[in-house]
Design a protein around this motif. Structure first.
Motif, mmCIF file in Angstrom:
data_model
loop_
_atom_site.group_PDB
_atom_site.id
_atom_site.type_symbol
_atom_site.label_atom_id
_atom_site.label_comp_id
_atom_site.label_asym_id
_atom_site.label_seq_id
_atom_site.Cartn_x
_atom_site.Cartn_y
_atom_site.Cartn_z
ATOM 1 N N GLY B 44 0.848 -1.096 0.007
ATOM 2 C CA GLY B 44 0.109 -0.005 -0.169
ATOM 3 C C GLY B 44 0.884 1.388 0.031
ATOM 4 O O GLY B 44 0.439 2.243 -0.627
ATOM 5 N N MET B 45 1.878 1.287 0.705
ATOM 6 C CA MET B 45 2.707 2.476 0.722
ATOM 7 C C MET B 45 3.127 2.971 -0.604
ATOM 8 O O MET B 45 3.154 4.058 -1.025
ATOM 9 N N PRO B 46 3.840 1.941 -1.545
ATOM 10 C CA PRO B 46 4.350 2.616 -2.695
ATOM 11 C C PRO B 46 3.166 2.947 -3.668
ATOM 12 O O PRO B 46 3.040 3.930 -4.197
ATOM 13 N N MET B 47 1.943 2.007 -3.438
ATOM 14 C CA MET B 47 0.671 2.619 -4.077
ATOM 15 C C MET B 47 0.203 4.120 -3.941
ATOM 16 O O MET B 47 0.139 4.894 -4.640
ATOM 17 N N GLY B 48 0.194 4.278 -2.609
ATOM 18 C CA GLY B 48 -0.054 5.587 -1.971
ATOM 19 C C GLY B 48 0.813 6.612 -2.477
ATOM 20 O O GLY B 48 0.429 7.548 -3.006
ATOM 21 N N ALA B 49 2.069 6.425 -2.498
ATOM 22 C CA ALA B 49 3.382 7.359 -2.821
ATOM 23 C C ALA B 49 3.037 7.707 -4.358
ATOM 24 O O ALA B 49 3.095 8.695 -4.848
ATOM 25 N N LEU B 50 2.852 6.433 -5.206
ATOM 26 C CA LEU B 50 2.724 6.841 -6.556
ATOM 27 C C LEU B 50 1.328 7.569 -6.944
ATOM 28 O O LEU B 50 1.479 8.554 -7.836
ATOM 29 N N LEU B 51 0.163 7.323 -6.146
ATOM 30 C CA LEU B 51 -0.785 8.100 -6.270
ATOM 31 C C LEU B 51 -0.570 9.518 -5.799
ATOM 32 O O LEU B 51 -1.277 10.480 -6.499
ATOM 33 N N ALA B 52 0.464 9.811 -5.146
ATOM 34 C CA ALA B 52 0.463 11.062 -4.688
ATOM 35 C C ALA B 52 1.347 11.937 -5.589
ATOM 36 O O ALA B 52 1.102 13.059 -5.994
ATOM 37 N N VAL B 53 2.295 11.234 -6.266
ATOM 38 C CA VAL B 53 3.192 11.874 -7.163
ATOM 39 C C VAL B 53 2.952 11.756 -8.619
ATOM 40 O O VAL B 53 3.475 12.392 -9.432
ATOM 41 N N PHE B 56 -0.945 10.030 -14.202
ATOM 42 C CA PHE B 56 -1.270 8.941 -14.853
ATOM 43 C C PHE B 56 -3.001 8.675 -15.133
ATOM 44 O O PHE B 56 -3.541 9.317 -14.112
ATOM 45 N N PRO B 57 -3.451 8.338 -16.314
ATOM 46 C CA PRO B 57 -5.014 8.330 -16.344
ATOM 47 C C PRO B 57 -5.346 7.168 -15.469
ATOM 48 O O PRO B 57 -4.795 6.341 -15.068
ATOM 49 N N GLY B 58 -6.770 7.781 -14.840
ATOM 50 C CA GLY B 58 -7.235 6.653 -13.809
ATOM 51 C C GLY B 58 -6.529 7.023 -12.282
ATOM 52 O O GLY B 58 -7.040 6.440 -11.544
ATOM 53 N N LEU B 137 16.901 18.235 -8.802
ATOM 54 C CA LEU B 137 17.888 17.401 -8.702
ATOM 55 C C LEU B 137 17.941 16.261 -9.819
ATOM 56 O O LEU B 137 18.817 15.367 -10.126
ATOM 57 N N GLY B 138 16.787 16.306 -10.573
ATOM 58 C CA GLY B 138 16.674 15.153 -11.586
ATOM 59 C C GLY B 138 15.946 13.860 -11.362
ATOM 60 O O GLY B 138 16.086 12.966 -11.937
ATOM 61 N N ALA B 139 15.341 14.216 -10.222
ATOM 62 C CA ALA B 139 14.440 12.680 -9.783
ATOM 63 C C ALA B 139 13.157 12.667 -10.471
ATOM 64 O O ALA B 139 12.347 13.712 -10.658
ATOM 65 N N GLY B 140 13.223 11.323 -11.228
ATOM 66 C CA GLY B 140 11.785 11.043 -11.878
ATOM 67 C C GLY B 140 10.671 10.796 -10.681
ATOM 68 O O GLY B 140 11.044 10.702 -9.650
ATOM 69 N N ARG B 141 9.358 10.527 -11.375
ATOM 70 C CA ARG B 141 8.454 10.491 -10.469
ATOM 71 C C ARG B 141 8.430 9.255 -9.533
ATOM 72 O O ARG B 141 8.250 9.166 -8.488
ATOM 73 N N THR B 142 8.974 8.182 -9.940
ATOM 74 C CA THR B 142 9.141 7.045 -9.209
ATOM 75 C C THR B 142 10.103 7.074 -8.184
ATOM 76 O O THR B 142 10.141 6.634 -7.213
#
Lengths: 273, 234, 227
Positions: B44-53, B56-58, B137-142
C-alpha cells in the motif's frame, strides 16, 4: 544510509518470519459442526480423547447446521457433525456425503421468563408453543437455518401455528447463533427454543428459566457424515473415517456419556452398529 | 460498577496467571495482524506514494477508490476471501482456508486501502514541499515517490498503525476465513465473540480489556519511537 | 563573451494573468541578478529557465547546452545527514557511491560544513541548511547555477557566508539569481535585469543600473528600496 539498509533488511526478515511462521505440518482433519456441540463444551471434552488415541488433530469450525453442510458441499470440511436429519439425508442423497451415522442425541428446551406470562410451563412442546403464540409473548427465533431453527419451525408447524400468518412483533427473527440468540432473549425476557447443552453452559441467563422440557418430541438427533471424496478428492478419507469410527465406537460413546455440566449429562450416545 | 469490576479482575487474573492458552491467542492475534499490516505496508505504501506524485490516467478514480475502500466491511472481505480460498473456489487447491495464512490474506486486503490512502495524504503533503527541489535534482516521479516514502518514514508510522488497529480489532473477516478453530485460528476478537455467544460477558469483556491494553501499548511504543526519531532527524 | 541563453518572446499565463509577458532577453554575463518588485515574475522566470515550468509561448535558445543546478529560497533537506543530502543529488546524476561520497565531502568542505557532515540536515540552522543546499548544487559542478532569493530567510551573518560561497561558485559557473537585497545585487552582479509585471524593463551593467537607471520604473524601484 546504513540505517536505511538496516531498515530494509529488518523488513525483509519480518516478511520471511511472517511467511514461514508455524508451517510445521500436523496431521489433522477439519470437521464442520454446530455451535451447540462446540459451545456446550462437548468437543473440548471429546476431541482430546480422540487426538490422544489417534494422533489426529480435529479442527472444528462451528456454524449453524445449514452453514456447516454448505461448507462441506464446497469441500471445505472432511467430516460434518450436525443435527438436522432431513438436511443431512438430503446432503447424502445429493452425493456430497458418503453415509449418515447417528451418534447421539440431546434435547431441546424452551426457556422463558420465570414468571411465565404465557402460562406455557409443562411437558408438551406443542401446547407450550400454542400458548406463547396465543399470548403474543415475545419469542426469539434463531432464524439462521441452523438445526435448532429447523426444529423450531417443525414444532410450530406440528402445533398448527401458521407462522407466516401469525408472525408479528412478538416473533423476533434474530438470524444469529444459539448464544447470541440467548443473549437477545435474556435481555428481552423472551421465550426461546434452545439446545440443553448450550443452555446449561450459558452464563448470561438473566431472568430466564426452563419452561418446557422432557417431551420426547424435543429429542435432537446428531449425525456424522464423511464428505464424499468422489466430489472433493482432497478429503482426508482415511483420517475422517477413523474419527467417525471412533465416535460411534464404545470408547467414543462412553466419552460422550461422561460429559456433564453441573452433574447433568448433556448428550446421550445412541449409535447403532 | 460491578459490571465492569469483575471483568477487570478477571482480566488481571488472566494476565497475572500467565494463562498459556491466552498467551497463544494473543500471540496469534499479533502474528496475524502484524503480518497483514506488513504486507499492506509493502503493497500500500508504494501505491499511495505513486498516487501522490504520479500523473497517469485513472489516478483520480484510484484515489477515490482507495479512500472509499478504507471503509470496506470486514464481513464482505471475509466472504470474498472465503469464496476464493474455498476448495470449490479458484484458489482452493492451495488448501489455505481455515488457516492463519487465510486470515493474514483477508486482513491484508482489508488494511491495504487504509495504508495506501493515508500514505497518499502524507506523501502528497511532502510532495508539494519537495517537488521543485527533487525535480531540479533530476528525480523522476518513481524515484521521487521512493525518496518521499523514505523521508516520510516517521509520519508513515501513523498509516501503519491505523492499518494495524483496524486489523487487530476486526472480527468479521477472520471469523469467516479462519473458522475460529480452537488452537489454530482462534484470535482475540473471535474469542471475545465466542465468549459473548456463551453468555460469559465478564470473560468476554476481560478479553476486550486485554485487547485494548495491547493496542494501546503498541501505539504508545510507536509514538515514543516516532518522537525519538523525529527529535533525531527533524 | 557570447550569449549563453537567448530568450525569445517568452510568455506564461495563469488564470488570465500574464505572469511572464513577452519576454525577450539575451544573457551573456557571468553573473546576472534579476531585480524587480514582488510579484514581478522573477521566480517564475528562473523556473522557466531551469525547466521546472513550461512556457505558454515563445522559446529559449541555448547556444551550448549548460548543466544546471538550482538553489531555492527555502532549502529542502531530506531527513538524513547533511552528507547524505549532498550524495543524494550526485547519485541521481549517476555517480557511483564512492565517487559521490568523495565529491560530497569536498563540496561540504568548500561551504565550511565538513564538521557537520554526519549531522541530521533538518536539525541544522537555516543558514547551515542553505549552505548544505549550496554544497548539494555545487557538488554537481553545474555550468549554470540558478538561485532564487537564496538569503531571503537568513540572518545577516548567514547571508554574508552564503554570498561568499556564491562568489566562490561563480569562479567556475555562470550565476543567475534573484534577490531583494540591493547591496547583495551590487556586490554579486555583473549585469542587472530589471523586470516588472512580467516584462523586462531594463537590462544594464550593474554600475550603470544603480547610478543611472534608464527607466522610470527602475528609478522608482530603487527609490523605494533604498530610503
Amino acid at each position: 544510509m546504513i540505517s536505511r539498509r538496516l531498515f530494509c533488511s529488518a523488513l525483509a526478515a519480518a516478511s520471511v518470519l511472517a511467511a514461514t511462521a508455524s508451517t510445521a505440518e500436523e496431521r489433522y482433519i477439519t470437521v464442520s459442526s454446530t455451535t451447540s456441540t462446540e459451545q456446550s463444551g462437548l468437543f473440548g471434552h471429546l476431541l482430546p480423547a480422540f487426538e490422544k488415541t489417534s494422533g489426529i488433530k480435529v479442527r472444528v469450525v462451528a456454524l449453524g447446521t445449514g452453514q456447516a453442510l454448505d461448507m462441506a458441499r464446497r469441500g471445505d470440511a472432511d467430516v460434518v457433525f450436525v443435527h438436522d436429519r432431513a438436511a443431512e439425508e438430503k446432503f447424502v442423497a445429493e452425493g456430497f456425503g458418503l453415509k449418515r451415522q447417528e451418534v447421539m442425541y440431546n434435547d431441546f428446551i424452551v426457556a422463558g421468563p420465570k414468571a411465565d406470562p404465557a402460562k406455557a410451563t409443562g411437558k408438551d412442546i406443542l401446547e407450550g408453543l400454542r400458548r406463547i403464540e396465543a399470548a403474543k409473548a415475545p419469542f426469539v427465533s434463531r432464524g439462521d437455518k441452523s438445526g435448532t431453527h429447523a426444529a423450531e419451525l417443525r414444532y410450530w408447524k406440528a402445533a398448527g401455528v401458521d407462522l407466516d400468518a401469525k408472525k408479528g412483533a412478538w416473533y423476533r427473527d434474530t438470524g444469529s447463533g444459539m448464544g447470541p440468540a440467548l443473549n437477545t432473549a435474556a435481555s428481552m425476557n423472551a421465550y426461546i427454543l434452545a439446545d440443553r447443552g448450550t443452555w446449561l453452559s450459558f452464563k448470561n441467563r438473566g431472568d430466564l428459566g426452563i419452561i418446557v422440557e422432557g417431551d420426547t418430541k424435543l429429542f435432537n438427533q446428531y449425525g456424522v457424515i464423511l464428505v464424499n471424496p468422489a466430489k472433493h478428492p482432497h478429503v482426508k478419507q482415511a483420517d475422517g473415517q477413523k474419527f467417525i469410527d471412533w465416535v460411534v465406537s464404545d470408547a467414543g460413546q462412553k466419552t460422550i456419556a461422561e460429559y456433564k455440566i453441573g452433574g447433568e449429562q448433556l448428550f446421550f450416545p445412541n449409535a447403532q452398529r | 460498577m460491578h459490571e465492569f469490576n469483575q471483568p477487570l479482575i478477571t482480566a488481571w487474573q488472566l494476565v497475572a496467571g500467565a494463562d498459556a492458552r491466552l498467551a497463544d491467542i494473543v500471540f496469534l492475534s499479533l502474528r496475524v495482524s502484524l503480518s497483514a499490516t506488513l504486507i499492506a505496508c509493502v503493497a500500500g505504501m508504494p501505491m499511495g506514494a505513486l498516487l501522490a506524485v504520479g500523473r497517469f490516467p485513472g489516478r483520480r478514480v484510484l484515489i477515490v477508490l482507495f479512500n472509499g475502500l478504507m471503509g470496506l466491511p470486514p464481513v464482505v472481505v471475509g466472504l470474498l476471501v472465503y469464496l476464493l480460498l474455498s476448495r470449490a473456489g479458484p484458489l482452493g487447491r492451495f488448501g489455505l482456508l481455515f488457516s492463519p495464512s487465510a486470515m493474514i490474506i483477508a486482513q491484508a486486503i482489508l488494511v491495504t486501502p487504509i495504508v495506501a490512502a493515508l500514505t497518499r495524504q502524507v506523501i502528497a503533503d511532502a510532495w508539494s514541499e519537495y517537488r521543485e527541489q527533487l525535480r531540479s535534482l533530476g528525480a523522476g516521479r518513481t524515484r521521487a515517490a521512493a525518496t518521499l516514502l523514505w523521508d516520510g518514514r516517521f509520519s508513515l508510522t501513523t498509516a501503519a498503525l491505523a492499518g494495524f488497529g483496524r486489523a487487530i480489532a476486526e472480527v468479521g473477516a477472520v471469523m469467516i476465513v479462519g473458522g475460529n478453530i480452537d488452537g489454530v485460528t482462534r484470535v482475540m476478537t473471535t474469542t471475545i465473540a465466542l465468549e459473548t455467544s456463551k453468555g460469559d460477558l465478564p470473560l468476554a469483556l476481560a478479553l476486550g480489556f486485554i485487547l485494548i491494553a495491547l493496542v494501546l501499548a503498541i501505539n504508545a511504543l510507536a509514538y515514543a519511537l516516532r518522537g525519538w526519531a523525529q527529535r533525531k532527524w527533524g | 563573451m557570447g550569449a549563453w541563453l537567448a530568450i525569445d518572446h517568452l510568455g506564461l499565463t495563469e488564470g488570465g494573468t500574464n505572469i511572464i509577458d513577452d519576454v525577450s532577453l539575451t544573457l551573456a554575463a557571468q553573473r546576472t541578478v534579476i531585480l524587480g518588485p514582488n510579484g514581478a515574475g522573477k521566480s517564475t522566470l528562473l523556473r522557466l529557465i531551469h525547466g521546472l515550468l513550461h512556457p505558454g509561448s515563445g522559446r529559449m535558445h541555448w547556444p551550448g547546452v549548460l548543466t544546471q543546478a538550482m538553489v531555492f529560497q527555502r532549502p529542502v533537506m531530506l531527513r538524513t545527514t547533511a552528507l547524505a543530502n549532498v550524495i543524494y543529488g550526485l547519485k541521481l546524476k549517476g555517480h557511483t557511491a564512492a565517487e559521490s561520497e568523495q565529491r560530497a565531502r569536498q563540496a561540504l568542505a568548500r561551504v565550511g560544513l565538513e564538521q557537520l557532515a554526519q549531522r541530521p540536515a533538518r536539525l541544522l540552522s537555516g543558514g547551515e541548511q542553505q549552505r548544505v543546499a549550496l554544497a548539494r548544487a555545487w557538488a554537481l559542478e553545474p555550468q549554470l547555477l540558478i538561485l532564487d532569493e537564496p538569503t531571503a530567510s537568513l540572518d545577516p551573518a548567514s547571508s554574508r557566508e552564503v554570498e561568499r560561497i556564491i562568489t566562490d561558485i561563480a569562479a567556475g559557473a555562470r550565476i543567475l539569481m534573484t534577490t531583494h537585497n540591493l547591496g547583495q545585487a551590487r556586490r554579486l552582479a555583473e549585469e542587472i535585469v530589471f523586470i516588472d509585471r512580467g516584462r523586462v524593463v531594463e537590462q544594464t551593467p550593474v554600475g550603470q543600473f544603480f547610478c543611472l537607471p534608464q527607466t522610470g520604473a527602475a528609478q522608482r524601484f530603487l527609490k523605494e528600496e533604498i530610503p
